[in-house]
Design a protein around this motif. Structure first.
Motif, PDB file in Angstrom:
ATOM      1  N   GLY A 196       3.006  -6.733  -5.808  1.00  0.00           N
ATOM      2  CA  GLY A 196       3.233  -8.051  -5.205  1.00  0.00           C
ATOM      3  C   GLY A 196       2.022  -8.600  -4.478  1.00  0.00           C
ATOM      4  N   ASP A 197       1.585  -7.940  -3.446  1.00  0.00           N
ATOM      5  CA  ASP A 197       0.372  -8.380  -2.743  1.00  0.00           C
ATOM      6  C   ASP A 197      -0.280  -7.162  -2.095  1.00  0.00           C
ATOM      7  OD1 ASP A 197       1.523  -7.857  -0.206  1.00  0.00           O
ATOM      8  OD2 ASP A 197       2.543  -9.802  -0.296  1.00  0.00           O
ATOM      9  N   ALA A 198      -1.386  -7.398  -1.404  1.00  0.00           N
ATOM     10  CA  ALA A 198      -2.180  -6.277  -0.881  1.00  0.00           C
ATOM     11  C   ALA A 198      -1.352  -5.369   0.035  1.00  0.00           C
ATOM     12  CB  ALA A 198      -3.404  -6.798  -0.150  1.00  0.00           C
ATOM     13  N   SER A 199      -0.393  -5.945   0.761  1.00  0.00           N
ATOM     14  CA  SER A 199       0.384  -5.136   1.702  1.00  0.00           C
ATOM     15  C   SER A 199       1.324  -4.177   0.953  1.00  0.00           C
ATOM     16  CB  SER A 199       1.179  -6.042   2.645  1.00  0.00           C
ATOM     17  OG  SER A 199       2.195  -6.697   1.901  1.00  0.00           O
ATOM     18  N   GLY A 257      -5.224  -7.719  -8.304  1.00  0.00           N
ATOM     19  CA  GLY A 257      -4.389  -8.796  -7.782  1.00  0.00           C
ATOM     20  C   GLY A 257      -4.005  -9.815  -8.835  1.00  0.00           C
ATOM     21  N   SER A 304      -1.236 -13.426  -9.769  1.00  0.00           N
ATOM     22  CA  SER A 304       0.171 -13.820  -9.646  1.00  0.00           C
ATOM     23  C   SER A 304       1.068 -12.835 -10.375  1.00  0.00           C
ATOM     24  CB  SER A 304       0.367 -15.219 -10.251  1.00  0.00           C
ATOM     25  OG  SER A 304       0.258 -15.133 -11.665  1.00  0.00           O
TER      26      SER A 304
END
Ligand code: ATP
Ligand code: MG
Length: 436
Positions: free
Chosen positions: A347-350, A375, A377
């Motif tokens: 989903g994202d970096a976190s 990374g 979408s």
């Protein structure tokens, strides 16, 4: 772009299938699968792996292969080491180097050895389909065995390799067999041949007259129709073979018969190197044009002595990997799928730390997981997931992770529903998948 460097003519890159290329050479997945199959089959026959250098002293090949062979006369990549003036050659075949190593290490001191290696060979030939300047061989040698038992075992091992690669023996590949006799028998035949051609000197063409004393056996390969009748009636090596040689040959044939392996005795079958005696064989195909020999070998009982070692019987073969893989590709044989089990959408970096822990847990269970890196979408990541051929997408999105879950989305099987799994329980999912 004129300053872009290119590979040397006749020397190929072996690349993943995802790299488009004009020359349609087999991709690296095919190579990997071949190597895995080879390791599995050869292991079952007790063959041990070895590696010898790619570069050897030029004298090794001149002495080992014979001065008037095609390879030594015109195909070797030989050069002078600029540092010390040594005469060196990129190996054109593997057997001479292996025998050199055995003699150097007194390797047969404790008994005979079954060995194999795989790697690049170099011959300065005209590049064409199935014929390159750098090519690769699987090379197998049984050292210290007089045969005929081990001659047959070698041939049967190749049959098993064909079977496991999906090649049908008798249809895609067939076995040709001959006996080259012992050096004394070959000499008697050669003398008879020279006498015969001298007696018919008027019928010889210019080529044949030139070869009459340097290499009379090559006259038998003439393409000149006017000389065909003469050549057909020439003395045959078979008629000069003594009882021991014939007994060896008969034993090979009888064992192949017993093993249900059909072969054709081809009395014209000779091999490119001088070192062969007794049993010689080739596995040939009709599907690759004039580059039809995928595997060739035989006995070379004199080579150890020739290279300064103790007399040691030996037999082996070389298999041309490019030719074999071209054949497999052209026949469209099914090759096991190298696609990953799952593609991880991050989903994202976190999301990364928890995603990594989970993916590692899956890999520990033996699953192949391709992690999306870089990374982008979710939509773009799903595109990559599809293209990878993965069976599942694992979605580590913010919503899923907030619940301590990962979404598992089937990509290949229609009708299979997406599921949510607790991150801590993915190992159980991997086991389910494996046992399904
Ligand atoms: P050919 O008659 O086709 O030139 P060869 O008798 O010279 O073959 P070997 O020295 O017996 O070949 O080598 C064993 C195998 O290696 C061959 O049967 C072939 O499959 C492969 N091979 C030989 N030369 C080349 C090459 N230049 N390019 C690709 N494969 C090769
Ligand atoms: Mg050749």
């Amino acid at each position: 772009m004129s300053n872009v460097l290119k590979a040397i003519k006749g020397m190929n890159d072996i690349l993943p299938g995802s790299v488009p290329r004009k020359d349609k050479l087999p991709d690296s997945a095919l190579w990997s699968w071949f190597e895995t199959t080879v390791r599995s089959v050869l292991g079952r026959y007790g063959y041990q792996y070895l590696l010898t250098p790619t570069v050897e002293p030029t004298a090794l090949f001149v002495r080992g292969l014979g001065e008037v062979t095609d390879i030594v006369e015109k195909e070797m990549y030989s050069f002078v080491d600029a540092m010390n003036g040594d005469q060196l050659t990129l190996r054109p075949e593997a057997t001479a180097g292996i025998v050199r190593a055995m003699v150097e290490h007194n390797a047969l001191y404790n008994g005979p050895l079954r060995l194999w290696t795989m790697g690049a060979m170099f011959r300065h030939e005209r590049p064409q389909k199935g014929r390159y300047r750098q090519f690769h061989q699987l090379d197998v040698e049984a050292l210290g065995f007089a045969g005929p038992d081990v001659d047959v075992e070698l041939i049967l091992m190749v049959r098993r390799l064909w079977q496991e690669l999906g090649l049908v023996v008798g249809q895609h590949v067939r076995l040709e067999l001959n006996s080259l006799g012992q050096p004394a028998e070959r000499l008697a035949h050669r003398n008879a041949l020279v006498a015969y051609f001298e007696a018919h000197a008027g019928q010889l063409d210019e080529d044949a007259r030139r070869r009459l004393h340097s290499n009379p056996l090559r006259i038998l390969d003439t393409k000149n129709p006017a000389m065909q009748a003469l050549v057909d009636a020439a003395p045959r090596l078979m008629d000069f073979l003594g009882p021991e040689t014939l007994a060896h040959f008969d034993a090979v044939k009888a064992a192949l018969d017993a093993a249900g392996l059909a072969y054709r005795v081809n009395t014209r079958l000779v091999r490119g190197m001088d070192y062969y005696n007794l049993t010689v064989f080739e596995w040939v195909t009709d599907q690759l044009g004039s580059q039809g020999t995928v595997c060739g070998g035989g006995r070379y009982d004199g080579l150890f002595e020739q290279l300064g070692g103790k007399p040691t019987p030996a037999v082996g073969f070389g298999l041309g990997i490019e030719r074999l893989l071209l054949l497999i590709q052209e026949l469209g044989l099914a090759v096991p799928d190298a696609a990953p089990d799952a593609y991880a959408v991050i989903g994202d970096a976190s999301a990364l730390p928890r995603a990594l822990v989970t993916i590692e847990a899956l890999r520990a269970q033996g699953l192949a997981v391709l992690m999306h890196a870089g990374g982008g979408s979710i939509k773009a990541q799903f595109k990559r997931a599809d293209a990878s051929g993965a069976r599942f997408a694992l979605v580590f999105g913010a919503d899923e992770l907030a619940q301590g879950m990962v979404a598992i989305k089937p990509l290949r099987e229609a009708g299979l529903a997406q599921t949510l799994r607790p991150l801590a329980e993915v190992a159980a999912w991997a086991r389910e998948l494996r046992n399904a």
